[in-house]
Design a protein around this motif. Structure first.
Motif, short mmCIF file in Angstrom:
data_model
loop_
_atom_site.label_atom_id
_atom_site.label_comp_id
_atom_site.label_asym_id
_atom_site.label_seq_id
_atom_site.Cartn_x
_atom_site.Cartn_y
_atom_site.Cartn_z
N ASN A 1 2.31 1.66 7.81
CA ASN A 1 2.33 0.20 7.66
C ASN A 1 2.19 -0.25 6.21
OD1 ASN A 1 2.61 -0.06 10.44
ND2 ASN A 1 0.41 -0.27 10.78
N THR A 2 2.82 0.48 5.32
CA THR A 2 2.89 0.08 3.92
C THR A 2 4.36 0.11 3.49
OG1 THR A 2 2.65 2.35 3.08
CG2 THR A 2 0.62 1.05 3.40
N LEU A 3 4.63 -0.59 2.42
CA LEU A 3 5.95 -0.48 1.79
C LEU A 3 5.76 -0.33 0.30
CD1 LEU A 3 6.93 -3.31 0.20
CD2 LEU A 3 7.21 -4.12 2.54
N ASN A 4 6.73 0.30 -0.33
CA ASN A 4 6.72 0.50 -1.77
C ASN A 4 7.90 -0.24 -2.38
OD1 ASN A 4 6.29 3.76 -0.65
ND2 ASN A 4 4.58 2.60 -1.47
N LEU A 5 7.63 -0.99 -3.43
CA LEU A 5 8.66 -1.66 -4.21
C LEU A 5 8.77 -0.93 -5.54
CD1 LEU A 5 10.58 -4.10 -4.64
CD2 LEU A 5 8.61 -5.37 -5.51
N LEU A 6 9.97 -0.47 -5.88
CA LEU A 6 10.15 0.34 -7.07
C LEU A 6 11.27 -0.19 -7.96
CD1 LEU A 6 10.07 2.61 -4.39
CD2 LEU A 6 9.27 3.94 -6.33
N ILE A 7 11.09 0.01 -9.26
CA ILE A 7 12.16 -0.22 -10.24
C ILE A 7 12.32 1.06 -11.05
CG2 ILE A 7 12.90 -1.46 -12.29
CD1 ILE A 7 11.35 -3.86 -11.37
N GLU B 1 12.08 13.17 -15.44
CA GLU B 1 10.84 12.43 -15.71
C GLU B 1 11.14 10.98 -16.09
OE1 GLU B 1 8.59 14.63 -18.58
OE2 GLU B 1 8.55 16.44 -17.36
N GLU B 2 11.89 10.32 -15.21
CA GLU B 2 12.25 8.92 -15.44
C GLU B 2 11.04 8.02 -15.20
OE1 GLU B 2 15.41 5.51 -13.83
OE2 GLU B 2 15.24 7.45 -12.82
N VAL B 3 10.88 7.02 -16.06
CA VAL B 3 9.80 6.05 -15.90
C VAL B 3 10.15 5.11 -14.74
CG1 VAL B 3 8.52 4.16 -16.96
CG2 VAL B 3 9.18 6.16 -18.33
N VAL B 4 9.24 5.01 -13.79
CA VAL B 4 9.43 4.17 -12.60
C VAL B 4 8.23 3.24 -12.47
CG1 VAL B 4 9.62 4.17 -10.08
CG2 VAL B 4 10.78 5.94 -11.41
N ALA B 5 8.50 1.98 -12.17
CA ALA B 5 7.43 1.02 -11.86
C ALA B 5 7.32 0.92 -10.34
CB ALA B 5 7.74 -0.34 -12.46
N ARG B 6 6.10 1.00 -9.83
CA ARG B 6 5.91 1.00 -8.37
C ARG B 6 4.77 0.07 -7.98
NH1 ARG B 6 4.48 6.27 -4.54
NH2 ARG B 6 3.02 5.18 -3.18
N GLU B 7 5.00 -0.63 -6.88
CA GLU B 7 3.99 -1.52 -6.31
C GLU B 7 3.89 -1.25 -4.82
OE1 GLU B 7 2.93 -6.31 -6.19
OE2 GLU B 7 4.81 -5.59 -7.06
N ASP B 8 2.68 -1.12 -4.31
CA ASP B 8 2.45 -0.84 -2.90
C ASP B 8 1.92 -2.08 -2.19
OD1 ASP B 8 3.12 1.80 -3.50
OD2 ASP B 8 1.04 2.36 -3.88
N MET B 9 2.42 -2.32 -0.98
CA MET B 9 1.98 -3.47 -0.20
C MET B 9 1.71 -3.03 1.24
SD MET B 9 4.67 -6.41 -1.43
CE MET B 9 5.34 -6.37 -3.10
N THR C 1 -0.35 -7.71 7.23
CA THR C 1 -0.52 -9.16 7.06
C THR C 1 0.44 -9.72 6.01
OG1 THR C 1 -2.28 -8.76 5.42
CG2 THR C 1 -2.96 -9.06 7.72
N LEU C 2 1.50 -9.00 5.74
CA LEU C 2 2.42 -9.37 4.66
C LEU C 2 3.15 -10.67 4.99
CD1 LEU C 2 3.52 -8.31 1.93
CD2 LEU C 2 5.40 -7.28 3.23
N THR C 3 3.22 -11.55 3.99
CA THR C 3 3.95 -12.81 4.14
C THR C 3 5.06 -12.88 3.09
OG1 THR C 3 2.54 -14.04 2.59
CG2 THR C 3 1.84 -13.96 4.91
N LYS C 4 5.93 -13.85 3.27
CA LYS C 4 7.02 -14.05 2.31
C LYS C 4 6.47 -14.40 0.93
CE LYS C 4 11.38 -16.61 1.82
NZ LYS C 4 12.26 -17.64 2.42
N ASP C 5 5.42 -15.21 0.89
CA ASP C 5 4.82 -15.57 -0.39
C ASP C 5 4.22 -14.36 -1.09
OD1 ASP C 5 5.52 -18.22 -0.29
OD2 ASP C 5 3.60 -18.90 0.54
N GLU C 6 3.65 -13.43 -0.32
CA GLU C 6 3.08 -12.23 -0.92
C GLU C 6 4.17 -11.32 -1.48
OE1 GLU C 6 0.78 -10.78 2.33
OE2 GLU C 6 -1.04 -11.84 1.72
N ILE C 7 5.30 -11.26 -0.78
CA ILE C 7 6.43 -10.50 -1.31
C ILE C 7 6.90 -11.12 -2.62
CG2 ILE C 7 8.91 -10.15 -0.99
CD1 ILE C 7 7.67 -7.99 0.38
N ASN C 8 6.96 -12.44 -2.67
CA ASN C 8 7.38 -13.12 -3.90
C ASN C 8 6.40 -12.83 -5.03
OD1 ASN C 8 9.32 -15.12 -5.13
ND2 ASN C 8 7.38 -16.15 -5.55
#
Length: 201
Positions: free
Chosen positions: A54-60, A100-108, A112-119
């Motif tokens: 029940n988590t998701l990862n947002l990556l760049i 060894e590429e630089v990656v930015a990652r955020e876990d959510m 209880t995830l909402t659209k505002d939290e994704i934003n």
């Protein structure tokens, strides 16, 4: 709990004239385990992964590959990334793959995830990317859209009637910036006579 279909609908059912990142119309595709998010107004591709816990990862993926650069430059990049990992609480920079590429990652957490939290998450990873570009002096290598989008996020909050302190509070508590970084970013935007095409000039 926000399902994968619900989260993806937030990205797909947008408008390219929207002010918020989540309200833009994103092109969504699936490549292996990754959901790929693209929009012409954002100068990089984002990736989502949905996990069984029940988590998701947002990556760049930044395209910065450290395996092939000389040792001194590599140490400089590593030092900057370690500092940024402390300065931006919600987003972490890491290395990925054989190059060894630089990656930015955020876990959510999706419970209880909402659209505002994704934003807020999109704003956080965009801001972290902005700080990385600034710290590594890579502004010539990245599209000025990232700078303009960061500017727009703060300017929109001001236009909505948010005070300077309220904007700073958002940057600190929601995005996880340090006080001095939040103040510097606000000053670059609100104290300027007009939106610069490149904040580093």
């Amino acid at each position: 709990m926000a399902t994968k279909d619900e989260v993806l609908s937030w990205f797909q059912n947008g408008d390219d004239n929207a002010q918020k990142l989540i309200d833009l119309k994103w092109k969504v595709s699936q490549v292996g385990p990754y959901t790929v998010l693209q929009n012409d107004k954002i100068p990089f591709t984002m990736f989502l992964t949905f996990n069984d816990d029940n988590t998701l990862n947002l990556l760049i993926r930044t395209g910065i590959e450290t395996a092939t650069i000389d040792n001194q430059e590599r140490l400089t990049v590593y030092r900057v990334l370690l500092i940024l990992n402390k300065r931006v609480e919600m987003v972490k920079f890491m290395l990925d793959g054989i190059n060894e590429e630089v990656v930015a990652r955020e876990d959510m957490v999706t419970d209880t995830l909402t659209k505002d939290e994704i934003n807020a998450g999109l704003n956080a990873i965009l801001t972290a990317f902005y700080l990385m570009v600034q710290a590594l002096h890579l502004e010539d290598q990245f599209n000025s859209q990232i700078i303009e989008r960061t500017y727009m996020m703060i300017k929109n909050m001001a236009d909505e009637g948010k005070s300077r302190d309220e904007i700073k509070d958002y940057l600190k508590k929601t995005i996880g910036l340090r006080d001095e970084d939040a103040e510097k970013l606000i000053s670059e935007v609100l104290d300027a006579d007009k939106a610069p095409s490149n904040m580093y000039q």
